[in-house]
Design an enzyme around this catalytic site. Sequence first.
Site, mmCIF file in Angstrom:
data_model
loop_
_atom_site.group_PDB
_atom_site.id
_atom_site.type_symbol
_atom_site.label_atom_id
_atom_site.label_comp_id
_atom_site.label_asym_id
_atom_site.label_seq_id
_atom_site.Cartn_x
_atom_site.Cartn_y
_atom_site.Cartn_z
ATOM 1 N N ASP A 128 0.819 -1.213 0.000
ATOM 2 C CA ASP A 128 0.000 0.000 0.000
ATOM 3 C C ASP A 128 0.856 1.268 0.000
ATOM 4 O O ASP A 128 1.847 1.360 0.720
ATOM 5 C CB ASP A 128 -0.895 -0.027 1.253
ATOM 6 C CG ASP A 128 -1.847 1.140 1.330
ATOM 7 O OD1 ASP A 128 -2.748 1.217 0.477
ATOM 8 O OD2 ASP A 128 -1.681 1.978 2.236
ATOM 9 N N GLU A 138 0.950 -0.384 -5.060
ATOM 10 C CA GLU A 138 -0.066 0.647 -5.224
ATOM 11 C C GLU A 138 0.658 1.983 -5.325
ATOM 12 O O GLU A 138 1.034 2.584 -4.325
ATOM 13 C CB GLU A 138 -1.042 0.675 -4.037
ATOM 14 C CG GLU A 138 -2.218 1.585 -4.325
ATOM 15 C CD GLU A 138 -2.684 2.395 -3.106
ATOM 16 O OE1 GLU A 138 -3.788 2.952 -3.175
ATOM 17 O OE2 GLU A 138 -1.942 2.489 -2.126
#
Length: 542
Positions: free
Chosen positions: A202, A244
């Site tokens: 993330d 990401e």
Amino acid sequence: MDRTPLWYKDAIFYELYVRAFRDSNGDGHGDLKGVIEKLDYLQDLGVNCVWLLPIFPSPLLDDGYDVADFAGIHPDYGTLDDFKELIKQAHKRNIRIITDFVVNHTSADHPWFQAARNDRNSPFRDFFVWSDTPERFPGARIIFVDTEKSNWTWDEKAGQYYWHRFYSSQPDLNYDNPAVQSEILEAMKFWMDMGIDGFRVDAIPYLFERDGTNCENLPETHAFLKKMRKYVDEHFPNAVLLSEANQWPEDVREYFGDGDEMHMAFHFPVMPRIFMSLRRESSNPLRRILQRTPPIPDNCQWCTFLRNHDELTLEMVTESDRRWMWSQFAPDPRMRLNLGIRRRLAPLLDNDFAKIVLANSLLFTLPGSPIVYYGDEIGMGDNIWLNDRDGVRTPMQWNKGKNAGFTDADKTFNPVIDTSPYDPAHVNVADQMADLASLYYLTKNMIAVRKVHRAFGWGDFKWAEPSKPKEIAAYYRSFQSETLLIVNNLTSRKQTVDIKLAEEQLFFPPPDLFTGRATGELLDGSIRLELPENGYLWLKLS
């Protein structure tokens, strides 16, 4: 379990919110045992890798992305033993499991941060980024513009400001501290030792801060990610790192390194341009962004998606395109969030069956490995009146019974969609599995065909030359001796289109990948094809 190298190039990913998928114990919250119950469904759909949203202990101020313990399971979801059983049962079905791993920040409730704020002399003080003034790093943008006024928040106990790129409840980790780097790698090892197949990593562009920069995509960040990749390759060579990085293609390209950084990366800029092309009935948005996309190393792969657990982000479009997207897809201000749109796939496309299927045709045939967001395979709706992103994180609709078959509880964590045409009476798995013309079956068939033809996951991409290049998105996918021709009619009108073919492809009309039937008429060095409104063809040329 299949140990094919570079398995992620052939993968069909399914993004699954554990809390919303299936409740096994009647408390109104989905759990890991509920996911285990539904693995046969995922296997039947054709999924071979499941991506779980965060499952860590958390105060849930950001739905689990505010991590309070990197080595545990949130009690709503079950136990570590449940997670081990999930991996075991998934692997029996040749389904891999990856999970979100939050590297940029922790929850303010994490013991590291609590120790840091309570004692300036604590070794954990240097696990976070502190300042006596909120004026440092003025070039860094605020990501959550709806809720945050600054990237700095004053902490009374600490007597200083702490740095956060997301919510103020999520203090950023200090990656200039080698101890932080070691702790993160150890946490990854903890999960990989359990048999997990990798991580969706993330928010990776924001790991380091430097004066005079926008604190994104810094060289120091890439250096650490290379260290992470080397660690994973040495200890768990079949694990995948999916990044990401919501950036422009040339910036995302850097996260592949020389094939020694991230294995995969989301192609964020492609996603909104699929919707642009469908609404404008023009291939130009897709053509321009793919032309702007640089080549990537042979051992790397893009990830494509239509929707996910967040808002449909419009960070990687121009200001004028953003305003246009809002006007077209989010006319009610309640549909907008941050720099995006909080809607699911079916409502975004006005529940138009042909357009939803056409969007999936693009998803499964453009370069990269596709990700299906849970419920989109049956056309689930959203609830824009729920808070934040909760409207696209509602319970999975398994049948038309109580709580859509998600739970026996009287109350669910989020309400089941209850308005037509998206309520369980109209949209549920059981009914669609009994209907060969349903969205479920069309999605399943696309997945099955894609898995047979390696050109989709491994092949080159080249635009074709249709007689109507604006209205028709046509392209070749080629790998070894196989060449596929994909033709998508972006308009709501029937189209007759001619496409030039190579001389060796002109001996007989090519078969359709779904039916095996010869398709089209060969004439004057071209093939003439008839496409219905928003229709598509997947053809085998060689």
